[in-house]
Design a protein around this motif. Structure first.
Motif, short mmCIF file in Angstrom:
data_model
loop_
_atom_site.label_atom_id
_atom_site.label_comp_id
_atom_site.label_asym_id
_atom_site.label_seq_id
_atom_site.Cartn_x
_atom_site.Cartn_y
_atom_site.Cartn_z
N GLN A 37 -3.19 15.64 2.91
CA GLN A 37 -3.69 14.43 3.56
C GLN A 37 -3.04 13.19 2.94
O GLN A 37 -2.69 13.19 1.77
CB GLN A 37 -5.21 14.33 3.39
CG GLN A 37 -5.98 15.49 3.99
CD GLN A 37 -5.82 15.54 5.49
OE1 GLN A 37 -5.93 14.53 6.18
NE2 GLN A 37 -5.54 16.73 6.01
N TRP A 38 -2.88 12.14 3.76
CA TRP A 38 -2.34 10.88 3.24
C TRP A 38 -3.32 10.28 2.25
O TRP A 38 -4.52 10.21 2.51
CB TRP A 38 -2.09 9.89 4.37
CG TRP A 38 -0.87 10.20 5.17
CD1 TRP A 38 -0.84 10.74 6.42
CD2 TRP A 38 0.49 10.01 4.78
NE1 TRP A 38 0.45 10.89 6.84
CE2 TRP A 38 1.30 10.45 5.85
CE3 TRP A 38 1.11 9.51 3.64
CZ2 TRP A 38 2.69 10.40 5.81
CZ3 TRP A 38 2.49 9.46 3.60
CH2 TRP A 38 3.26 9.91 4.67
N ASN A 77 0.97 13.09 -7.00
CA ASN A 77 1.27 13.36 -5.59
C ASN A 77 2.71 13.00 -5.25
O ASN A 77 3.39 13.74 -4.53
CB ASN A 77 0.30 12.60 -4.68
CG ASN A 77 -1.10 13.17 -4.71
OD1 ASN A 77 -1.31 14.34 -5.03
ND2 ASN A 77 -2.08 12.36 -4.38
N LEU A 78 3.19 11.88 -5.76
CA LEU A 78 4.56 11.47 -5.47
C LEU A 78 5.57 12.42 -6.11
O LEU A 78 6.59 12.74 -5.50
CB LEU A 78 4.81 10.02 -5.94
CG LEU A 78 6.12 9.38 -5.52
CD1 LEU A 78 6.33 9.45 -4.01
CD2 LEU A 78 6.17 7.94 -6.00
N ARG A 79 5.28 12.90 -7.30
CA ARG A 79 6.16 13.90 -7.93
C ARG A 79 6.26 15.14 -7.04
O ARG A 79 7.34 15.69 -6.85
CB ARG A 79 5.61 14.31 -9.29
CG ARG A 79 5.91 13.35 -10.39
CD ARG A 79 5.35 13.86 -11.70
NE ARG A 79 5.61 12.89 -12.75
CZ ARG A 79 4.75 12.57 -13.71
NH1 ARG A 79 3.57 13.18 -13.77
NH2 ARG A 79 5.07 11.67 -14.61
N ALA A 80 5.12 15.57 -6.52
CA ALA A 80 5.10 16.79 -5.70
C ALA A 80 5.77 16.57 -4.34
O ALA A 80 6.53 17.41 -3.88
CB ALA A 80 3.66 17.27 -5.51
N LEU A 107 0.87 -1.17 0.00
CA LEU A 107 0.00 0.00 0.00
C LEU A 107 0.91 1.22 0.00
O LEU A 107 1.70 1.41 0.92
CB LEU A 107 -0.90 -0.01 1.24
CG LEU A 107 -2.05 0.99 1.23
CD1 LEU A 107 -3.01 0.69 0.09
CD2 LEU A 107 -2.80 0.91 2.56
N LEU A 108 0.85 1.99 -1.06
CA LEU A 108 1.62 3.23 -1.17
C LEU A 108 0.85 4.32 -0.46
O LEU A 108 -0.35 4.49 -0.69
CB LEU A 108 1.81 3.61 -2.64
CG LEU A 108 2.34 5.01 -2.91
CD1 LEU A 108 3.78 5.14 -2.42
CD2 LEU A 108 2.23 5.35 -4.38
N ALA A 109 1.53 5.05 0.40
CA ALA A 109 0.93 6.21 1.07
C ALA A 109 1.78 7.42 0.73
O ALA A 109 3.00 7.40 0.87
CB ALA A 109 0.88 6.00 2.58
#
Length: 149
Positions: free
Chosen positions: A46-47, A76-79, A36-38
């Motif tokens: 928010q997560w 989101n991961l890029r940011a 599960l990627l958070a």
């Protein structure tokens, strides 16, 4: 069916399966290396979570491949540049570096060799036996991140 649902190829069955698949890592069950990627939302902070398959190369380097393309978790991961991989009560933080399109072909090939049965439909015409030229042409549509602890 909404445009987004149609685009992702979701049927009435898939949302139910996605919920079950997302529940398994929370319970500590990994299917074929899933986690599960958070990652923190780029606007909300928010997560946000998504199921991912963690690809490990021969040297032990790990990667995340986005088989559905430039999704929300990718943005989101890029940011954020960092996130967590969760399995049960265990959580591992990482930093992420996006892989250049020129370096994706062997990673995409390896990813399809391992999880083509699950995600092959998103790669339209590609499989583990596709040529480097075919992978290079498709590379911009499939973000890949190198994970570092």
């Amino acid at each position: 069916m909404t445009d987004t649902t149609r685009h992702l190829g979701a049927t009435g069955f898939e949302p139910t399966m996605n919920k079950i698949a997302k529940l398994l890592p929370k319970l500590g069950v990994s299917v074929a290396g899933s986690r599960l990627l958070a990652v923190r939302g780029r606007q909300s902070g928010q997560w946000r979570t998504a199921m991912v398959n963690v690809l490990t190369d021969a040297d032990g380097q790990r990667y995340l491949v986005a088989p559905r393309g430039h999704t929300q978790w990718v943005r989101n991961l890029r940011a954020a540049g960092e996130g967590e991989l969760r399995l049960g009560r265990k959580s591992e933080t990482f930093t992420a570096t996006e892989v250049s399109d020129a370096d994706k072909a062997p990673l995409l090939r390896r990813y399809l060799a391992k999880w083509g049965w699950e995600v092959g439909k998103f790669f339209e015409g590609l499989d583990e036996n596709s040529t480097d030229t075919e992978f290079a042409a498709a590379a911009p549509g499939f973000p890949v991140f190198r994970l570092d602890r």
